[in-house]
Design a protein around this motif. Structure first.
Motif, mmCIF file in Angstrom:
data_model
loop_
_atom_site.group_PDB
_atom_site.id
_atom_site.type_symbol
_atom_site.label_atom_id
_atom_site.label_comp_id
_atom_site.label_asym_id
_atom_site.label_seq_id
_atom_site.Cartn_x
_atom_site.Cartn_y
_atom_site.Cartn_z
ATOM 1 N N PRO A 250 0.822 -1.209 0.000
ATOM 2 C CA PRO A 250 0.000 0.000 0.000
ATOM 3 C C PRO A 250 0.859 1.264 0.000
ATOM 4 O O PRO A 250 1.943 1.291 0.580
ATOM 5 N N GLY A 251 0.347 2.298 -0.665
ATOM 6 C CA GLY A 251 1.073 3.557 -0.753
ATOM 7 C C GLY A 251 0.590 4.372 -1.935
ATOM 8 O O GLY A 251 -0.400 4.019 -2.589
ATOM 9 N N SER A 252 1.276 5.466 -2.212
ATOM 10 C CA SER A 252 0.907 6.334 -3.323
ATOM 11 C C SER A 252 1.838 6.086 -4.499
ATOM 12 O O SER A 252 3.064 6.035 -4.320
ATOM 13 N N TYR A 253 1.261 5.959 -5.691
ATOM 14 C CA TYR A 253 2.036 5.641 -6.897
ATOM 15 C C TYR A 253 1.591 6.530 -8.053
ATOM 16 O O TYR A 253 0.399 6.863 -8.169
ATOM 17 N N ARG A 254 2.557 6.898 -8.907
ATOM 18 C CA ARG A 254 2.171 7.503 -10.183
ATOM 19 C C ARG A 254 1.325 6.503 -10.942
ATOM 20 O O ARG A 254 1.541 5.280 -10.839
ATOM 21 N N ALA A 255 0.359 6.995 -11.710
ATOM 22 C CA ALA A 255 -0.555 6.064 -12.364
ATOM 23 C C ALA A 255 -1.080 6.658 -13.659
ATOM 24 O O ALA A 255 -1.281 7.874 -13.778
ATOM 25 N N TYR A 256 -1.285 5.766 -14.625
ATOM 26 C CA TYR A 256 -2.013 6.135 -15.842
ATOM 27 C C TYR A 256 -3.297 5.327 -15.879
ATOM 28 O O TYR A 256 -3.286 4.099 -15.717
#
Length: 440
Positions: free
Chosen positions: A215-221
Motif C-alpha cells: 500500500p502507498g501512493s504511486y504515479r498512475a495512468y
C-alpha cells in the motif's frame, strides 16, 4: 413499422380522452442481434425484438402510468384502451402531485439515421477471424433502437438509430485477462482486428510473473475505460440539481467552493454527439450540450422537470434520475502513444471495478484494479499487477493529482441490456496522475 404503430396509438388515444384529461406516451423499442462468444467461437446467437410503451394519464396535477409490451399491430389499440380505463380509475384514488411539470408547448422532432451496419453474420465472421486461436469471450449486440414521445398537446418526437456494441475479453490464466469494449454506429473489420491484435500484445505481458505492491501512493495512468469508472461515480448524484439542493451530492464541496478540480478537467452532457434520445419522458427537448464542469469549476447541473418545478428554475431536459446519458470529457495534450514514457515508473491501469463511495460527503471513492494492469519502469511494462484496492478522492484524481489527459478520446457505450439495450455513452480521454492511493 414501429413508427407507424406508435403514431397510430397516439392518434387513437386522442379520441378516447375525456375533456379534462391529457396523456403522454413514451416508447422504447429495439431489434437486436445478440451473439455470445467463448474460446473465440460463437456459442449462442439470438435476436430480441421488443417494444415497451409507457402510457401516462393526467388530470390536473394527478397522474398515473402503466407500461405495456406492444406488438406493433392493431391489437395494441385494445391494450391501450384497457390501460386507459385502469389509469382513469387510479386517478380517482391518488392525490395531486405538486411537482408535476409537462411540456405543453409542442416541440416535435424526427431523426432517423440510415442503418450503415453490415449484417451481423459479417461482423461475427470478422471477430472470429481476428480472434484466431485466442481465448476470446464476449457479447456482441447490434441493431436498431427506437425512441418515441407523443402527448395530447400535439407533440410527436421520433428517433431511430443503429449501433453495435462488443463487450469482450481475452483470457490469459487465473485472474488475468485483457478486458475491452468496442462500439460505434459504423463497422470496420480493420479496426476491430487492430483492437484485438493490440489486446493480444498485452495478453503476452500478462504471462510474465505478477508483481504485488505494498500500500502507498504511486504515479498512475488510467486508460479511458478506467476513467469511465471514475467519471461514472459523478452519476451517483454528483451532477443532479436535486442532490445538490438537498446537499447530498458528492460534489457539494465543489459547489460551495471548498474544493476544485484541475483546470484541465472540463465535462459536458453532449446529447448532440451521443446515442441517447434528444427528448425525454415529459416531452422536454434536451439541449445539444450542457456544460457541467468548465476548467475545474462547477458550470451547471442536470435539471429534470420535477426539480425545475420544485425550485422554480429552468430545466434542461434531464431524465427523472438526473444522471448523464451522453458524458463527454475534454481531452488534453498528451498523445496516447507517449503515455508510457510520460508515466515513467508507476501503474498502468486498464480497468477499475466494484467502485463505491468510502466518504460521499468528501467525494472519496474506493474500488479495485482489475484485468490488464501493469507495473511500468522507465517507460516500459515489466510485470502484470496483482489486484489492489484504491481509496482516493475525486478532488485528487480529477484535481490536484491530474497531471495530463490524452489528446485522443474514446467512445464507450454502456453494454447494459437488462430490460433493454442501454443508449448511455461516455467519450473520455486517458488520465495521467501524479499519485493514486493504494490501501490494500
Amino acid at each position: 413499422m414501429m413508427r407507424t404503430a406508435f403514431a397510430a396509438i397516439a392518434s387513437h388515444l386522442k379520441t378516447r380522452l375525456l375533456p379534462d384529461e391529457h396523456y403522454t406516451l413514451w416508447l422504447s423499442a429495439e431489434q437486436t442481434d445478440f451473439v455470445r462468444f467463448n474460446h473465440g467461437k460463437v456459442r449462442q446467437a439470438g435476436q430480441v425484438s421488443q417494444a415497451y410503451l409507457t402510457l401516462t394519464l393526467v388530470r390536473g396535477q394527478r397522474h398515473a402510468s402503466e407500461q405495456l409490451s406492444i406488438s406493433g399491430n392493431a391489437d395494441d389499440l385494445a391494450l391501450v384502451d384497457a390501460s386507459l380505463l385502469t389509469l382513469r380509475g387510479a386517478l380517482d384514488e391518488i392525490e395531486d402531485d405538486p411537482y408535476l411539470l409537462l411540456n405543453t408547448t409542442p416541440q416535435s422532432s424526427e431523426r432517423a439515421d440510415a442503418n450503415v451496419l453490415p449484417a451481423s453474420e459479417t461482423m461475427v465472421a470478422d471477430i472470429v477471424a481476428a480472434a484466431g486461436d485466442a481465448d476470446l469471450v464476449g457479447i456482441l449486440a447490434a441493431g436498431p433502437v427506437y425512441y418515441g414521445f407523443a402527448n395530447s398537446y400535439g407533440q410527436f418526437n421520433w428517433q431511430a438509430s443503429s449501433s453495435w456494441n462488443f463487450d469482450w475479453s481475452l483470457y490469459a490464466h487465473g485472474d488475468k485477462a485483457v478486458k475491452r469494449g468496442s462500439a460505434g454506429t459504423h463497422w470496420s473489420a480493420e479496426n476491430i482486428a487492430a483492437d484485438i491484435a493490440e489486446a493480444r500484445t498485452q495478453l503476452d505481458l500478462l504471462r510474465l510473473p505478477a508483481k504485488t505492491l505494498t500500500p502507498g501512493s504511486y504515479r498512475a495512468y488510467l486508460t479511458p475505460s478506467a476513467v469511465a469508472e471514475i467519471a461514472g461515480m459523478l452519476n451517483w448524484g454528483g451532477l443532479s440539481e436535486k442532490q445538490l439542493r438537498a446537499k447530498k451530492s458528492p460534489l457539494l464541496k465543489l459547489a460551495e467552493g471548498e474544493q476544485s478540480f484541475s483546470p484541465k478537467f472540463t465535462l459536458l452532457e453532449n446529447t448532440g454527439a451521443g446515442l441517447a434520445p434528444a427528448f425525454q419522458a415529459e416531452g422536454f427537448i434536451r439541449p445539444a450540450q450542457v456544460a457541467l464542469v468548465q476548467n475545474g469549476k462547477l458550470a451547471g447541473s442536470l435539471i429534470s422537470p420535477r426539480s425545475a418545478k420544485e425550485y422554480g428554475i429552468e430545466g434542461n431536459g434531464a431524465s427523472s434520475w438526473e444522471s448523464s446519458e451522453s458524458m463527454d470529457m475534454a481531452g488534453g495534450d498528451l498523445p496516447t502513444a507517449e503515455v508510457l514514457q510520460a508515466l515513467g515508473t508507476g501503474l498502468y491501469i486498464s480497468n477499475l471495478w466494484y467502485l463505491n463511495f468510502s466518504d460521499r460527503a468528501a467525494g472519496r471513492i474506493t474500488g479495485m484494479t482489475r484485468f490488464a494492469c501493469f507495473w511500468v519502469e522507465n517507460g516500459q511494462i515489466v510485470a502484470p499487477l496483482n489486484v489492489m484496492r484504491f481509496d482516493d478522492s475525486l478532488f485528487r484524481i480529477l484535481g490536484s493529482e491530474l497531471e495530463a489527459l490524452t489528446s485522443e478520446c474514446e467512445l464507450l457505450v454502456d453494454p447494459g441490456s437488462y430490460g433493454a439495450r442501454s443508449s448511455a455513452s461516455q467519450r473520455l480521454p486517458g488520465a495521467l496522475l501524479r499519485s493514486l492511493n493504494l490501501v490494500l
